[in-house]
Structure formats: C-alpha cells, structure tokens
Design an enzyme around this catalytic site. Structure first.
Site, PDB file in Angstrom:
ATOM      1  N   TYR A   1      44.263  50.526  45.222  1.00 30.53           N
ATOM      2  CA  TYR A   1      44.004  49.122  45.574  1.00 30.53           C
ATOM      3  C   TYR A   1      45.107  48.678  46.513  1.00 30.53           C
ATOM      4  O   TYR A   1      46.300  48.884  46.232  1.00 30.53           O
ATOM      5  CB  TYR A   1      44.000  48.264  44.308  1.00 30.53           C
ATOM      6  CG  TYR A   1      43.860  46.769  44.547  1.00 30.53           C
ATOM      7  CD1 TYR A   1      44.920  45.908  44.278  1.00 30.53           C
ATOM      8  CD2 TYR A   1      42.673  46.221  45.030  1.00 30.53           C
ATOM      9  CE1 TYR A   1      44.807  44.536  44.480  1.00 30.53           C
ATOM     10  CE2 TYR A   1      42.554  44.845  45.231  1.00 30.53           C
ATOM     11  CZ  TYR A   1      43.614  44.016  44.955  1.00 30.53           C
ATOM     12  OH  TYR A   1      43.490  42.660  45.170  1.00 30.53           O
TER      13      TYR A   1
ATOM     14  N   ASP B   1      51.613  52.581  50.894  1.00 25.96           N
ATOM     15  CA  ASP B   1      51.541  51.276  50.247  1.00 25.96           C
ATOM     16  C   ASP B   1      52.481  51.304  49.038  1.00 25.96           C
ATOM     17  O   ASP B   1      52.116  51.785  47.969  1.00 25.96           O
ATOM     18  CB  ASP B   1      50.098  50.976  49.826  1.00 25.96           C
ATOM     19  CG  ASP B   1      49.995  49.612  49.151  1.00 25.96           C
ATOM     20  OD1 ASP B   1      48.867  49.140  48.933  1.00 25.96           O
ATOM     21  OD2 ASP B   1      51.047  49.023  48.824  1.00 25.96           O
TER      22      ASP B   1
ATOM     23  N   LYS C   1      55.861  42.461  45.559  1.00 20.32           N
ATOM     24  CA  LYS C   1      56.326  42.457  44.176  1.00 20.32           C
ATOM     25  C   LYS C   1      57.858  42.374  44.055  1.00 20.32           C
ATOM     26  O   LYS C   1      58.444  41.325  44.294  1.00 20.32           O
ATOM     27  CB  LYS C   1      55.732  43.657  43.427  1.00 20.32           C
ATOM     28  CG  LYS C   1      54.188  43.560  43.339  1.00 20.32           C
ATOM     29  CD  LYS C   1      53.579  44.699  42.565  1.00 20.32           C
ATOM     30  CE  LYS C   1      52.094  44.793  42.776  1.00 20.32           C
ATOM     31  NZ  LYS C   1      51.315  43.910  41.895  1.00 20.32           N
TER      32      LYS C   1
HETATM   33  P1  KE4 Z   1      48.929  41.092  46.301  1.00 18.24           P
HETATM   34  O1  KE4 Z   1      48.080  40.584  47.447  1.00 18.24           O
HETATM   35  O2  KE4 Z   1      48.203  40.957  44.967  1.00 18.24           O
HETATM   36  O3  KE4 Z   1      50.330  40.500  46.298  1.00 18.24           O
HETATM   37  O4  KE4 Z   1      49.176  42.659  46.532  1.00 18.24           O
HETATM   38  C1  KE4 Z   1      48.064  43.506  46.695  1.00 18.24           C
HETATM   39  C2  KE4 Z   1      48.467  44.928  46.333  1.00 18.24           C
HETATM   40  C3  KE4 Z   1      48.648  45.843  47.357  1.00 18.24           C
HETATM   41  N1  KE4 Z   1      49.014  47.125  47.094  1.00 18.24           N
HETATM   42  C4  KE4 Z   1      49.214  47.552  45.822  1.00 18.24           C
HETATM   43  C5  KE4 Z   1      49.613  48.975  45.584  1.00 18.24           C
HETATM   44  C6  KE4 Z   1      49.055  46.654  44.734  1.00 18.24           C
HETATM   45  O5  KE4 Z   1      49.253  47.102  43.471  1.00 18.24           O
HETATM   46  C7  KE4 Z   1      48.672  45.317  44.994  1.00 18.24           C
HETATM   47  C8  KE4 Z   1      48.450  44.307  43.893  1.00 18.24           C
HETATM   48  N2  KE4 Z   1      48.466  44.841  42.564  1.00 18.24           N
HETATM   49  C9  KE4 Z   1      47.700  44.131  41.576  1.00 18.24           C
HETATM   50  C10 KE4 Z   1      47.948  44.808  40.230  1.00 18.24           C
HETATM   51  N3  KE4 Z   1      47.404  46.079  40.185  1.00 18.24           N
HETATM   52  C11 KE4 Z   1      48.037  42.686  41.512  1.00 18.24           C
HETATM   53  C12 KE4 Z   1      47.551  42.016  40.249  1.00 18.24           C
HETATM   54  C13 KE4 Z   1      46.417  41.086  40.559  1.00 18.24           C
HETATM   55  O6  KE4 Z   1      45.540  41.429  41.391  1.00 18.24           O
HETATM   56  O7  KE4 Z   1      46.419  39.994  39.937  1.00 18.24           O
END
Ligand code: KE4
Length: 420
Positions: free
Chosen positions: A135, A230, A258
């Site tokens: 993701y 990523d 993060k």
């Molecule tokens: P954000 O747009 O949610 O800040 O980041 C997206 C993203 C991009 N790349 C990786 C590897 C990520 O894990 C994420 C976001 N992770 C999720 C949890 N698996 C965020 C939690 C959520 O969607 O509420």
C-alpha cells in the site's frame, strides 16, 4: 460512535480505525502517555499501533513536546522558507545518504504520488510496477490491488478510480522474482519506475526474500527505470538509515512519512539530486503544498530524529521485538495452533496459518476469522493491537519488558478464549 457516524463516514477519518474488518466498536481515545493509550472511560491499553507507526519514541516524548512548544512561540506557519525545513532535509540526508535532496509534503500519499509523477516526467514513460499487498497511499494510480485498508475491506482497486488511471499500473506478487524478470523482459523499456515497500507492512509484515530487492535494483538499472523505495513505514523505524541500509539497496528515490513527522503530519520524497532538480521551481515537473514543511510538524520530526541518531535505539527495539515474538510463539506452541509470525525489528504480525506468509495471497489465506476473535480478546484485555490482519504492529522506545509481557499474557488468554 453513533454521534460520530452521523458526521464522519464510519465515524472515522481513516477506514482501518473503524474496526470493520475485525468487528466490534473501537474505543474512543482521550489521552496517551509513553506506551499507553487511555479511552474516554479511562481504560488503559498497551499501544501496539502507535498511530500506525509514527510514534517510535512513544507518546509525548519530552523532546518532541518541548520542540513543538518552542516552535509555537515563534510562529505556526510562515508561508515562506524556514530554517527547520533545511535542517530536516540535512538530517535526512545524514541518516539516509541516498536522499541527496528532499521535498517535504503532508502525508505518505502525497510523497508516493509525487515520486511517481517525478519518475514518469523524467523518464517520459508511463508504466509503473507495484506489488499486490503493498500500500502506497490512496492516490488513484496506486489503488490497484492495494493492501492495508483496501485489502482489509476486500475492495480490489476502488470505485472512482477510472480504468485509464490504473491502465499503466502493473501489479505482481511480492517476492516473485520470476514474474519480475518476465515482465521486465517483455516491457522493461516502457517502465518508468518500480515502487516497493522494502519490508512490506500493509499485508501484515512480509520481509523481502533474499535477492528480491537486489533484482529490482539490477533490472531497473538495466532498463533505465527508476527504483522507488516506499519507506513511509520502514524509514527510521527499522534502522537509522531505514530498510535500504539493512538490505544494502540504493534506490533512485525514497518516500518517507510517519516517524519523520514525530506524530504530526509530515511526508517527504527525495533521492538523487539530478532527479529532484527536475521538480518545480528548478525543473518542469510540478508539485506543491500549502503547509508542506510546516515549522510545527518539522520541529516534531527533527526532535524525533534527534533521538534516533545512532543504532542504540534500534538495538533496544530489536530486543523488545524478539521478546514479543518469542512470547507469542510460545503461546502458539502451547495451545497447538498453526501460526506464523513475521517480524523485522519492531514491526511484527501474527497470522493463523499453516503456510509461510510471503505475499498477499498467503496473507489473505490465513484464518481472518480467528484473527478477528483474538483481536477482540486483546482489546478486552487492554491491548490495542492493529484492527486488521493486514497491518503491522509496532513497538516504541517507551515500551519495556513488562509492557511486552502484558501483551503476551493477554494474547494467551485471547487465543484460549477464541478457540472452540
Ligand atoms: P499516509 O497518506 O496514510 O500518510 O501514507 C500512506 C502510506 C504510504 N506508504 C506506506 C508504506 C504506508 O504504510 C502508508 C500508510 N500506512 C497505513 C497503515 N498501513 C496508514 C494507516 C491508515 O491508512 O489509516
């Protein structure tokens, strides 16, 4: 929750928080401290989610609180360049040498979306390769068999994403080196970039198999494609230099988020200076953001990275992670249930499955019903575990052996209670 659902879809601002994939209703959190969360009814939870990764120091680390407070007395948003943004970019380069230049944004989604545009603009190619179960945020081009929220809600891709938008997104199974070789043999010269989680965290934790990442580096180099790591989840989480330091792979671009925000909204993408200079205003590829580089958020990120300036924190997190893994394995063995545990440092996921979990298919083939029951048991016993099979749990430097043992004890009871 009823009041929340009247004004927020599912009562939440991000789907995974709704507990829909595990059942039950989420606690509403009111306060946090160190390794613990407290809900509106004053119930205490050991926090194994840490806001899905950012809080590697635990909640309200004094240096982060102090940095935000100090910056607030100087100003909350300036609308022009500020010194902290420069300092953060310099600090990231110091920790992650491949990131020669950086652009700050407000989320991981913005980081990956922008890195994809940059790669397509530079190469003049359209094809992007990603891996099922990874993701990379919710930008249209990347919502093709994503993991995390989408995998949990079993939505392959998503309505609202026009077919044309993902027509140039290729998806292969993670760790499938044969499939990668075949695809590059057929279409390599049309591929702008490969984007990959160097340690997958969004199908649950799935480490790269030996040779997988080096193969991506070799094939992208050979075909003039860019390699985008990523590291939104793994950056500064698995090592000071991120997963790229552990696996010794030098990407062209890296996406971050993060931990880099210390709990406030920060994302970033960066890499080779010759590539980054193609971005506006020094180059033609457009990208922008009103609050990108927000001094408050940057102050929190700088303070967090300041606590991660050598490998000692990671040695500590590895010890806590190993203790947790050993404790959970012991429970699985004593109860006699088939269980896999995938862990890298302070990222860990358990799967109720006979077979090793090496990609999205094997993760999704685990016993999701049993996971949901055990999750409910953990919540009831004061452990906030990620409410999805397809998420990673996290430890922080505020966790200690006692907190880990609490989690193991709760897991033992929750598994017993969940079994027929
Ligand atoms: P954000 O747009 O949610 O800040 O980041 C997206 C993203 C991009 N790349 C990786 C590897 C990520 O894990 C994420 C976001 N992770 C999720 C949890 N698996 C965020 C939690 C959520 O969607 O509420």
């Amino acid at each position: 929750m009823e009041r929340a659902e009247a004004v927020l879809p599912g009562g939440v601002n991000s789907p995974v928080r709704s507990f829909r994939s595990v059942g039950g209703s989420p606690p509403f959190f009111a306060r946090a401290q160190g390794a613990f969360l407290f809900d509106l009814d004053h119930n205490r939870y050991v926090d194994m989610v840490l806001a899905y990764g950012p809080l590697i120091l635990g909640h309200l680390h004094p240096s982060v609180v102090e940095a935000i407070r100090t910056q607030l007395e100087q100003g909350e948003a300036m609308g022009g360049p500020t010194l902290p943004e420069v300092e953060l970019a310099e600090r990231v380069h110091e920790y992650m040498p491949s990131v020669e230049m950086l652009r700050l944004v407000n989320s991981g989604t913005e980081a990956t979306m922008s890195a994809i545009r940059l790669a397509r603009g530079i190469t003049g190619r359209s094809l992007i390769l990603k891996f099922a179960g990874c993701y990379h945020g919710h930008a249209d081009a990347l919502l093709a068999e994503s993991g995390s929220g989408l995998a949990t809600l079993a939505i392959p891709g998503s309505p609202g994403v026009p077919a044309g938008t993902v027509a140039d997104t290729l998806v292969l199974p993670y760790n499938d080196q044969g499939a990668v070789r075949d695809l590059f043999a057929q279409r390599g010269d049309g591929i702008a970039a490969v984007i990959v989680e160097p340690v997958a965290g969004n199908m649950g934790v799935v480490p790269p198999r030996p040779g997988f990442l080096p193969l991506l580096r070799e094939l992208t180099e050979r075909h003039g494609s860019l390699l985008i790591l990523d590291e939104v989840m793994t950056g500064f989480r698995l090592a000071r230099g991120g997963a790229q330091a552990i696996y010794q792979v030098v990407p062209d671009l890296t996406c971050l988020g993060k931990v880099i925000g210390g709990g406030l909204p920060v994302g970033a993408f960066g890499g080779r200076a010759d590539l980054m200079r193609q971005l506006a205003p020094t180059g033609p590829i457009y990208q922008a953001g009103t609050l990108s580089g927000s001094p408050l958020a940057v102050a929190a990120g700088l303070a967090a990275l300041g606590q991660l300036s050598d490998e000692r924190p990671y040695t500590r997190l590895e010890a806590l992670g190993a203790r947790l893994e050993q404790g959970l394995r012991q429970v699985g063995k004593s109860v006699g249930i088939p269980m896999q545990i995938n862990r890298v440092g302070s990222m860990l996921t358990f799967f109720f499955s006979q077979e090793e979990v090496v990609d999205y298919g094997s993760a999704a083939g685990s016993d999701l019903g049993l996971f949901a029951s055990v999750h409910r048991g953990l919540i009831e016993r004061g452990v906030f575990w990620p409410p999805s099979q397809f998420e990673s749990s996290f430890l922080s430097l505020a966790h200690d052996e006692a907190a880990v043992d609490l989690v193991v004890a709760a897991f033992a009871e929750a598994v017993q209670a969940a079994l027929p």
